[in-house]
Design a protein around this motif. Structure first.
Motif, PDB file in Angstrom:
ATOM      1  N   ASP A 110      -9.833   2.381   6.370  1.00  0.00           N
ATOM      2  CA  ASP A 110     -10.637   1.160   6.228  1.00  0.00           C
ATOM      3  C   ASP A 110     -10.091   0.227   5.158  1.00  0.00           C
ATOM      4  O   ASP A 110     -10.726  -0.767   4.813  1.00  0.00           O
ATOM      5  N   ASP A 111      -8.907   0.523   4.632  1.00  0.00           N
ATOM      6  CA  ASP A 111      -8.273  -0.352   3.649  1.00  0.00           C
ATOM      7  C   ASP A 111      -7.899  -1.677   4.309  1.00  0.00           C
ATOM      8  O   ASP A 111      -7.468  -1.699   5.471  1.00  0.00           O
ATOM      9  N   PRO A 112      -8.071  -2.802   3.603  1.00  0.00           N
ATOM     10  CA  PRO A 112      -7.700  -4.104   4.189  1.00  0.00           C
ATOM     11  C   PRO A 112      -6.248  -4.174   4.636  1.00  0.00           C
ATOM     12  O   PRO A 112      -5.903  -4.957   5.521  1.00  0.00           O
ATOM     13  N   GLY A 113      -5.386  -3.356   4.043  1.00  0.00           N
ATOM     14  CA  GLY A 113      -3.986  -3.354   4.433  1.00  0.00           C
ATOM     15  C   GLY A 113      -3.765  -2.944   5.869  1.00  0.00           C
ATOM     16  O   GLY A 113      -2.777  -3.351   6.493  1.00  0.00           O
ATOM     17  N   VAL A 114      -4.670  -2.133   6.430  1.00  0.00           N
ATOM     18  CA  VAL A 114      -4.544  -1.721   7.828  1.00  0.00           C
ATOM     19  C   VAL A 114      -4.672  -2.939   8.741  1.00  0.00           C
ATOM     20  O   VAL A 114      -3.871  -3.127   9.668  1.00  0.00           O
ATOM     21  N   ALA A 115      -5.669  -3.758   8.479  1.00  0.00           N
ATOM     22  CA  ALA A 115      -5.860  -4.962   9.297  1.00  0.00           C
ATOM     23  C   ALA A 115      -4.708  -5.940   9.114  1.00  0.00           C
ATOM     24  O   ALA A 115      -4.236  -6.555  10.076  1.00  0.00           O
ATOM     25  N   ARG A 116      -4.231  -6.093   7.867  1.00  0.00           N
ATOM     26  CA  ARG A 116      -3.101  -6.996   7.631  1.00  0.00           C
ATOM     27  C   ARG A 116      -1.862  -6.527   8.389  1.00  0.00           C
ATOM     28  O   ARG A 116      -1.182  -7.314   9.056  1.00  0.00           O
ATOM     29  N   ALA A 117      -1.565  -5.238   8.268  1.00  0.00           N
ATOM     30  CA  ALA A 117      -0.386  -4.699   8.948  1.00  0.00           C
ATOM     31  C   ALA A 117      -0.536  -4.799  10.461  1.00  0.00           C
ATOM     32  O   ALA A 117       0.432  -5.128  11.167  1.00  0.00           O
ATOM     33  N   LEU A 260       4.383  -5.700   4.847  1.00  0.00           N
ATOM     34  CA  LEU A 260       4.278  -4.611   5.810  1.00  0.00           C
ATOM     35  C   LEU A 260       4.671  -3.278   5.184  1.00  0.00           C
ATOM     36  O   LEU A 260       3.997  -2.259   5.381  1.00  0.00           O
ATOM     37  N   VAL A 261       5.741  -3.277   4.429  1.00  0.00           N
ATOM     38  CA  VAL A 261       6.184  -2.044   3.777  1.00  0.00           C
ATOM     39  C   VAL A 261       5.091  -1.511   2.856  1.00  0.00           C
ATOM     40  O   VAL A 261       4.766  -0.317   2.862  1.00  0.00           O
ATOM     41  N   ALA A 262       4.507  -2.411   2.078  1.00  0.00           N
ATOM     42  CA  ALA A 262       3.462  -1.991   1.140  1.00  0.00           C
ATOM     43  C   ALA A 262       2.235  -1.453   1.862  1.00  0.00           C
ATOM     44  O   ALA A 262       1.635  -0.446   1.431  1.00  0.00           O
ATOM     45  N   ASP A 263       1.846  -2.107   2.956  1.00  0.00           N
ATOM     46  CA  ASP A 263       0.625  -1.702   3.657  1.00  0.00           C
ATOM     47  C   ASP A 263       0.831  -0.481   4.549  1.00  0.00           C
ATOM     48  O   ASP A 263      -0.087   0.334   4.717  1.00  0.00           O
ATOM     49  N   LEU A 264       2.020  -0.351   5.129  1.00  0.00           N
ATOM     50  CA  LEU A 264       2.257   0.755   6.059  1.00  0.00           C
ATOM     51  C   LEU A 264       2.624   2.058   5.362  1.00  0.00           C
ATOM     52  O   LEU A 264       2.342   3.143   5.888  1.00  0.00           O
TER      53      LEU A 264
END
Length: 277
Positions: A110-117, A260-264
């Protein structure tokens, strides 16, 4: 868009763990199996071939998937469509994969990074041309999920199959057949071919014939291991696969690549921890 270095290989290392969730993450195929399928290979073929619909015969699926031994696809296609439908298989596959990702990722899902990625990967995936990429093209016609984890998995699957279609083209260019591809991969890891999971079940005479054919072409030595030409062939296949996988990232800026690298990285690492090795 110009990048300071090729992007496809860097993204592959982060996207592949998400893309292989249906095959390696515990419980990912539970929803598919609940449709009445007979075994995990039924689930594999029903889930992966479902974008083509029920009318595509085993011979065509065999050609597109490329690396199955003769007759293996026909043990499951079209039988799986007597047990369920492509539409039900697609829904169950997505539902099972999302549940599996959420189980292994925990709060990270549920981290916002999932949606961004997910949004960035989807933009990349849907920008790529479909010519010569049959499985990627079939996936492109499917509805895009709205839920972030499902959207991320869908985007990763698109990019994985885009790359896979290119990988098949690279193998074909080098004259490497489907079963030969597994032998090449196993031997490149210094693993005897008969121990490799994707071909160890083949009759010994059949696998020996494949290896003998590669030996006749100078790819395998008398000692049973790759020759210098065999290793060079493997390297050319991988290099061409990377080149053919670059196109989706032409619409992603260098800054977005770093995002992408940071979020994935964390979610890919969490998924890999659940792999059976």
């Amino acid at each position: 868009m110009s990048h300071p270095a090729p992007v496809a290989r860097r993204m592959y290392d982060l996207i592949e763990p998400i893309g292989v969730v249906p095959y390696l993450t515990d419980g990912a195929d539970d929803a598919l199996m609940a449709l009445g399928l007979r075994n995990q290979w039924d689930a594999y073929f029903a889930g992966r071939a479902a974008p083509f619909g029920r009318s595509v015969p085993a011979e065509v699926v065999h050609a597109v998937f490329y690396n199955f031994a003769p007759g293996e696809v026909a043990r499951h296609i079209p039988k799986v469509w007597e047990l369920t439908t492509p539409e039900a298989a697609l829904e169950a596959r997505e539902r099972g994969c999302v549940a599996a990702i959420r189980r292994v990722a925990g709060d990270l899902a549920d981290d916002p990074g999932v949606a961004r990625a997910a949004d960035l990967l989807l933009r990349a995936a849907t920008s790529a041309p479909v010519e010569g990429r049959a499985l990627f093209a079939a996936l492109r016609r499917l509805p895009v999920p709205e839920e972030p984890v499902a959207r991320l998995w869908h985007a990763a699957t698109l990019l994985r199959e885009h790359r896979g279609d290119g990988h098949n083209a690279a193998l074909l260019t080098e004259g490497i057949g489907g079963t030969e591809a597994h032998v090449l991969f196993a031997l490149s890891m210094d693993m005897p071919a008969h121990e490799f999971g994707r071909v160890h079940h083949l009759p010994a005479a059949q696998l020996t014939a494949v290896i003998d054919g590669m030996r006749d072409r100078g790819l395998v030595g008398e000692d049973g291991w790759l020759t210098a030409e065999g290793r060079a062939t493997k390297e050319r296949v991988e290099a061409m696969t990377d080149r053919l996988a670059e196109a989706p990232y032409n619409v992603v800026s260098p800054d977005e690549v770093e995002s992408l690298v940071a979020d994935l990285t964390p979610i890919s690492a969490a998924i890999q921890k659940d792999f059976p090795w």
